[in-house]
Design a protein around this motif. Structure first.
Motif, PDB file in Angstrom:
ATOM      1  N   GLU A  24       0.840  -1.196   0.000  1.00 19.76           N
ATOM      2  CA  GLU A  24       0.000   0.000   0.000  1.00 19.76           C
ATOM      3  C   GLU A  24       0.879   1.251   0.000  1.00 19.76           C
ATOM      4  O   GLU A  24       1.786   1.384   0.821  1.00 19.76           O
ATOM      5  N   ILE A  35      -3.662   6.719 -14.303  1.00 21.92           N
ATOM      6  CA  ILE A  35      -2.834   5.576 -13.894  1.00 21.92           C
ATOM      7  C   ILE A  35      -1.823   5.232 -14.982  1.00 21.92           C
ATOM      8  O   ILE A  35      -0.643   4.980 -14.720  1.00 21.92           O
ATOM      9  N   LEU A  89      -1.458  -2.793  -9.981  1.00 16.32           N
ATOM     10  CA  LEU A  89      -2.402  -2.035  -9.152  1.00 16.32           C
ATOM     11  C   LEU A  89      -3.739  -2.771  -9.099  1.00 16.32           C
ATOM     12  O   LEU A  89      -4.372  -2.999 -10.124  1.00 16.32           O
ATOM     13  N   ILE A 112      -7.868   1.018  -5.317  1.00 19.53           N
ATOM     14  CA  ILE A 112      -7.602   2.370  -4.827  1.00 19.53           C
ATOM     15  C   ILE A 112      -8.585   2.652  -3.696  1.00 19.53           C
ATOM     16  O   ILE A 112      -9.805   2.498  -3.875  1.00 19.53           O
ATOM     17  N   LEU A 140      -5.611   9.934 -10.746  1.00 23.58           N
ATOM     18  CA  LEU A 140      -5.149   9.831  -9.365  1.00 23.58           C
ATOM     19  C   LEU A 140      -5.388  11.142  -8.633  1.00 23.58           C
ATOM     20  O   LEU A 140      -5.193  12.223  -9.195  1.00 23.58           O
ATOM     21  N   ASP A 189      -4.895   9.409  -2.335  1.00 25.33           N
ATOM     22  CA  ASP A 189      -5.334   8.070  -2.721  1.00 25.33           C
ATOM     23  C   ASP A 189      -4.379   7.022  -2.155  1.00 25.33           C
ATOM     24  O   ASP A 189      -3.161   7.166  -2.246  1.00 25.33           O
ATOM     25  N   LEU A 207      -3.033   3.485  -2.848  1.00 26.52           N
ATOM     26  CA  LEU A 207      -2.953   2.522  -3.950  1.00 26.52           C
ATOM     27  C   LEU A 207      -2.514   1.171  -3.389  1.00 26.52           C
ATOM     28  O   LEU A 207      -1.516   1.089  -2.671  1.00 26.52           O
TER      29      LEU A 207
END
Length: 588
Positions: A219, A233, A246, A249, A265, A269, A271
């Motif tokens: 993360e 992205i 990925l 989100i 993005l 956020d 990820l």
């Protein structure tokens, strides 16, 4: 040989080759052959479409509704959890799987039985610390053998019985096949009890392997005022990592799954990347990202905000032999692949570069409605959905079992035909709300029904043009061939067809040949028809010959050689027993 017979044989051969070497759906292939036979004038439209009104086909369609009621009420799980218990060892555990699976398969669709038993056996094996590979393939074989014990145990039996009614005016009783089916179950079950432990590997399924795999969730957070905020992205270069991808989100407390590459993005956020341990080191080199918690933790498959589904890729999956990226899996199914298992092993490397094959078992993270949406499609053979949002209504399980018992009793008594008993049982399932009409409609497997009905056209053409009689002459080239030897040849030929194409299509194609062999020998046709019934169900040597075999491939961690190692001797034992007993029960 007349031109019509040559044309029919060429059509049948083309169907066989197409089914074996291509990925064209079987119902498309069979309907194309039906159309060709009508357009060419070999068959009249009424002759070509006779399969769609055959009582055997209609009985199969009605039994799908009965099976739907049993599945929706959890009746099979209800029985399984009470019969499995706590065995003392592996052999006792195998007995507790084989007996209820074979018993239930005698009275309902064995695919439904196996589908409901798989998650129960997986959970049971994990609790008892037993390898699932020692239990799941015997489960499939027991379901196949159990289906041979009654007329409604498998669709193949109903198809051949329907042909006998149409062609000869003969109909078999509900338990007439038990004279051979029960000995086959005893002999085959005994073989599995004695040798399955020795011949099957000690291997884990996909879920157990995932828990031990060095696969992690990483993360990271998009930094405020960093270079990635506001970029998509794809533009941020997050779709081309070497060691991870990925998956999710987390944005303002919401979890976005299966995010497309054009997603923008936002600062803050979180990820979530899935990948190898090197993925964390790779992400640290990207400017604009910082670790969310400062650590790399093992993938938690019981995450309360995720819906996990274990699915086996079927032969009609649209992205076969393509990489995960080429198949556009995320956009097509709105699901993220967490892990891929093939022949019992998690495939290494980047998931996006793996080419998908039939039998691959996928562990998916997806929306809650995925199981309901794809349960009735042929893309996947869904085995289990974890955290299922629609559990069965176990309160109605006794009602569903009572309806099944009533159907069996009615048809066995001879008061009504099997089709009439099935119609009454299907109606009772709907009236008692064991299954809603909307769900019952979706349980109808139209692909199977079309394949069976369209196969009748090929069988009719072979009988009408004399092609079946010609094949029978080729089989009887040896002068003075004994009827039992001819029976063995018919049985062997049907087994080969079954391993190459679907069992129902094999039965319909072999039926006119079996009839022609009996007529040329001047003996009764019934033992040959029964031989086709049993041989068409005896698919043990490959995972593709029978749907239940394919369903246990991934969960049991099996390889193709495992089927051959256990299935080849089982096929031989079952074949010898069947050919020996059939003439005793139904004399020539």
């Amino acid at each position: 040989m007349p031109f019509e017979a040559l044309f029919t044989l060429a059509t049948v051969l083309a169907v066989l080759v197409t089914l074996v070497v291509t990925r064209i759906a079987p119902d498309v292939v069979l309907m194309a052959a039906l159309a060709l036979l009508v357009v060419s004038g070999i068959l009249e439209p009424g002759e070509a479409l006779v399969g769609f009104s055959n009582p055997g086909v209609m009985t199969i369609a009605t039994l799908y509704v009965v099976a739907a009621g049993l599945k929706e009420t959890g009746a099979i799980q209800w029985i399984a959890h009470r019969l499995l218990g706590r065995p003392r060892g592996l052999r006792q555990a195998q007995a507790r799987v084989l007996l209820p699976a074979s018993g239930l398969s005698a009275f309902m669709n064995n695919t439904t039985v196996v589908a409901m038993f798989i998650p129960a056996v997986q959970e049971w094996a994990a609790r008892l610390k037993l390898p699932p590979s020692k239990l799941l393939l015997p489960l499939s074989y027991a379901a196949i053998l159990g289906g041979t014990c009654t007329l409604i145990g498998t669709s193949t039996n109903l198809v051949v019985d329907g042909l006998l009614q149409t062609e000869r005016g003969v109909s078999l009783a509900m338990f007439e096949l038990a004279w051979v089916g029960v000995p086959l179950l005893v002999v085959g079950g005994g073989f599995l009890m004695l040798f399955a432990d020795k011949l099957l590997p000690d291997r884990q399924g996909v879920l157990e392997q995932l828990e031990q795999a060095r696969e992690y969730a990483v993360e990271v957070v998009v930094e405020d005022k960093g270079p990635l905020a506001g970029k998509t992205i794809a533009a941020a270069g997050l779709r081309s990592l070497a060691h991870g991808y990925l998956a999710d989100i987390e944005r303002h407390g919401r979890l976005l799954t299966a995010v497309p590459p054009e997603t923008e993005l936002l600062a803050g956020d979180v990820l979530v990347f899935i990948g190898a341990p090197e993925c964390a080191r790779e992400l640290r080199r990207i400017h604009g990202l910082r670790p969310a918690g400062g650590d790399v933790h093992k993938l938690d498959i019981a995450h309360h905000r995720r819906c996990l589904v274990e699915a086996v890729i079927g032969p009609d999956f649209a992205g076969l032999h393509q990489t995960v990226r080429e198949s556009r899996f995320r956009s097509r199914y709105q699901a993220v692949i967490l892990s891929i298992s093939r022949h019992g092993k998690r495939l290494p490397g980047k998931l996006g570069d793996i080419r998908l094959q039939v039998g691959d078992t996928l562990l998916l993270e997806t929306a809650q409605d995925f199981v309901d949406q794809y349960r009735y499609r042929k893309d996947f053979l869904l085995v289990s959905g974890l955290n299922d949002s629609t559990p069965p209504d176990f309160r109605k399980a006794p009602v569903a079992l009572g309806i099944l018992g009533g159907m069996v009793a009615l048809s066995a008594s001879g008061l009504v035909s099997i089709l009439e008993a099935a119609l009454l049982a299907g109606g009772a399932m709907l009236v008692t709300r064991c299954v809603p009409a909307s769900k019952a409609r979706r349980y109808l497997d139209l692909t199977v029904l079309i394949v069976i009905a369209a196969s009748f056209a090929l069988g009719a053409a072979m009988a009408k043009t004399g092609a079946a009689a010609q094949i029978a002459q080729w089989l009887l080239l040896v002068d003075g061939l004994a009827p039992w030897a001819a029976l063995a040849l018919v049985y062997l030929m049907t087994v080969i067809f079954t391993e190459l194409i679907t069992n129902n299509a094999a039965a319909v194609l072999m039926f006119p040949i079996a009839m022609a062999v009996a007529e040329q020998l001047g003996v009764d046709v019934l033992p040959f028809a029964v031989a086709v019934m049993f041989a068409a169900s005896a698919s043990f040597m490959t995972p593709l010959g029978y749907q239940t075999n394919l369903m246990v491939l991934g969960p049991g961690g099996y390889r193709f050689t495992d089927y051959l190692r256990l299935g080849a001797p089982l096929s031989l034992i079952v074949g010898v027993t069947a050919v020996g007993l059939i003439p005793v029960v139904w004399s020539f």
